[in-house]
Scaffold this motif. Structure first.
Motif, PDB file in Angstrom:
ATOM      1  N   ARG A  47      51.451  33.253  40.769  1.00 15.61           N
ATOM      2  CA  ARG A  47      51.325  34.691  40.544  1.00 15.61           C
ATOM      3  C   ARG A  47      51.504  35.461  41.853  1.00 15.61           C
ATOM      4  O   ARG A  47      52.162  36.508  41.884  1.00 15.61           O
ATOM      5  N   GLU A  48      50.942  34.956  42.924  1.00 17.76           N
ATOM      6  CA  GLU A  48      51.109  35.608  44.223  1.00 17.76           C
ATOM      7  C   GLU A  48      52.569  35.562  44.671  1.00 17.76           C
ATOM      8  O   GLU A  48      53.084  36.542  45.232  1.00 17.76           O
ATOM      9  N   HIS A  70      50.378  46.719  36.509  1.00 17.85           N
ATOM     10  CA  HIS A  70      49.692  45.932  35.479  1.00 17.85           C
ATOM     11  C   HIS A  70      49.111  44.645  36.067  1.00 17.85           C
ATOM     12  O   HIS A  70      47.980  44.253  35.733  1.00 17.85           O
ATOM     13  N   MET A  71      49.860  43.997  36.928  1.00 15.13           N
ATOM     14  CA  MET A  71      49.369  42.760  37.535  1.00 15.13           C
ATOM     15  C   MET A  71      48.153  43.031  38.415  1.00 15.13           C
ATOM     16  O   MET A  71      47.201  42.238  38.450  1.00 15.13           O
ATOM     17  N   LYS A  72      48.164  44.160  39.106  1.00 14.97           N
ATOM     18  CA  LYS A  72      47.015  44.513  39.938  1.00 14.97           C
ATOM     19  C   LYS A  72      45.774  44.765  39.079  1.00 14.97           C
ATOM     20  O   LYS A  72      44.660  44.333  39.424  1.00 14.97           O
ATOM     21  N   GLN A  73      45.953  45.456  37.961  1.00 20.12           N
ATOM     22  CA  GLN A  73      44.826  45.696  37.059  1.00 20.12           C
ATOM     23  C   GLN A  73      44.287  44.384  36.486  1.00 20.12           C
ATOM     24  O   GLN A  73      43.069  44.188  36.378  1.00 20.12           O
ATOM     25  N   GLU A  74      45.188  43.476  36.122  1.00 16.94           N
ATOM     26  CA  GLU A  74      44.749  42.181  35.600  1.00 16.94           C
ATOM     27  C   GLU A  74      43.996  41.380  36.658  1.00 16.94           C
ATOM     28  O   GLU A  74      42.989  40.727  36.352  1.00 16.94           O
ATOM     29  N   ASP A  75      44.473  41.431  37.898  1.00 12.10           N
ATOM     30  CA  ASP A  75      43.777  40.713  38.970  1.00 12.10           C
ATOM     31  C   ASP A  75      42.376  41.282  39.187  1.00 12.10           C
ATOM     32  O   ASP A  75      41.410  40.530  39.396  1.00 12.10           O
ATOM     33  N   THR A  76      42.257  42.610  39.127  1.00  9.75           N
ATOM     34  CA  THR A  76      40.939  43.232  39.294  1.00  9.75           C
ATOM     35  C   THR A  76      39.994  42.830  38.169  1.00  9.75           C
ATOM     36  O   THR A  76      38.820  42.506  38.406  1.00  9.75           O
ATOM     37  N   GLU A 115      35.492  39.463  36.091  1.00  8.30           N
ATOM     38  CA  GLU A 115      34.986  38.480  35.131  1.00  8.30           C
ATOM     39  C   GLU A 115      34.528  37.207  35.834  1.00  8.30           C
ATOM     40  O   GLU A 115      33.546  36.574  35.422  1.00  8.30           O
ATOM     41  N   GLY A 116      35.222  36.827  36.909  1.00  6.09           N
ATOM     42  CA  GLY A 116      34.782  35.661  37.672  1.00  6.09           C
ATOM     43  C   GLY A 116      33.429  35.889  38.329  1.00  6.09           C
ATOM     44  O   GLY A 116      32.572  34.988  38.349  1.00  6.09           O
ATOM     45  N   GLU A 117      33.214  37.090  38.866  1.00  7.49           N
ATOM     46  CA  GLU A 117      31.914  37.409  39.461  1.00  7.49           C
ATOM     47  C   GLU A 117      30.813  37.423  38.400  1.00  7.49           C
ATOM     48  O   GLU A 117      29.686  36.974  38.658  1.00  7.49           O
ATOM     49  N   VAL A 118      31.140  37.923  37.213  1.00 10.44           N
ATOM     50  CA  VAL A 118      30.152  37.934  36.126  1.00 10.44           C
ATOM     51  C   VAL A 118      29.773  36.510  35.736  1.00 10.44           C
ATOM     52  O   VAL A 118      28.589  36.190  35.539  1.00 10.44           O
ATOM     53  N   GLU A 119      30.761  35.632  35.639  1.00 10.63           N
ATOM     54  CA  GLU A 119      30.482  34.241  35.263  1.00 10.63           C
ATOM     55  C   GLU A 119      29.660  33.541  36.343  1.00 10.63           C
ATOM     56  O   GLU A 119      28.719  32.786  36.040  1.00 10.63           O
ATOM     57  N   ALA A 120      29.989  33.787  37.614  1.00 11.94           N
ATOM     58  CA  ALA A 120      29.220  33.170  38.700  1.00 11.94           C
ATOM     59  C   ALA A 120      27.779  33.685  38.714  1.00 11.94           C
ATOM     60  O   ALA A 120      26.830  32.911  38.928  1.00 11.94           O
TER      61      ALA A 120
END
Length: 229
Positions: A99-100, A141-147, A152-157
């Protein structure tokens, strides 16, 4: 009548007579003992007659022959096992690198198109501007998806951390485990981003509710006036 009886056809006793005879196919008087069914043409849409001497297939076998392969979605099927988000992220972490690379290639293409649009005119300039806008929209759109994925990753952690702390408290103090709601976990993550200690406030509110609940369960204190009465 006598005329109708003369028109009846004599039938040998050994001849086979159908068990079911349609009333429209009967020739002769109904008062006579013998009726003969005339052979007429079968109807076009009539069901096919099958001999009873042949063994019929079981119902399960007949259905199995007509059964076709049914599509199966692995996302909603128990045959694919349970979803482990942490293991899934580790197994497909290489997609983030792809993706990067894609974002980097789009940025380079946008720079080239910006330089090209200054040199050309007409249809080429229009195509370059349209392509530039498309790349800009896709990058947004890709920037919004990354954000969103990062949040969501922080929420899961945070959820795993809270569960681990609750297990430790239950093991040490024997308290009743508290299960944080998804909305509370999201508020904690947002507060961490802003630099506030929202978790301590939530714990204070929860402890206050528990204390008030315990106070209501305690018996009321008797006053000297009540003792005199």
């Amino acid at each position: 009548s006598l005329g109708n009886r003369k028109r009846c056809v004599a039938v040998n006793s050994k001849a086979k007579v159908p068990s079911t005879i349609d009333s429209s196919d009967i020739v002769g008087d109904r008062t006579s003992k013998v009726f003969v069914a005339k052979k007429g043409k079968t109807r076009k849409n009539a069901p096919a007659e099958v001999s009873s001497r042949r063994p019929a297939l079981p119902v399960s076998t007949a259905l199995a022959r007509r059964r076709t392969a049914q599509p199966r979605d692995p996302r909603f099927s128990d045959q694919s096992g349970t979803l482990n988000v942490e293991m899934f992220q580790k197994a497909y972490s290489f997609l983030d690198e792809y993706r990067e690379d894609e974002k980097r290639a789009l940025e380079e293409e946008r720079e080239k198109l910006g330089k090209l649009s200054k040199r050309v005119r007409g249809q080429h300039a229009a195509w370059a501007s349209e392509r530039t806008e498309a790349i800009k929209t896709k990058l947004s759109h890709m920037k919004q998806e990354d954000t969103r994925r990062k949040f969501e990753g922080e929420v899961e952690a945070t959820r795993r951390e809270l569960q681990r702390e609750e297990r430790e408290k239950v093991k040490i103090t024997g308290k009743t485990p508290y299960f944080h709601k998804p909305g509370e976990i999201r508020q904690i993550v947002r507060a961490k981003r802003k630099g506030k200690s929202a978790r301590s406030k939530q714990e204070e509110k929860r402890e206050k509710r528990v204390t008030n609940r315990e106070k209501r369960r305690l018996p009321s204190r008797r006053t000297p006036a009540d003792e005199v009465a």
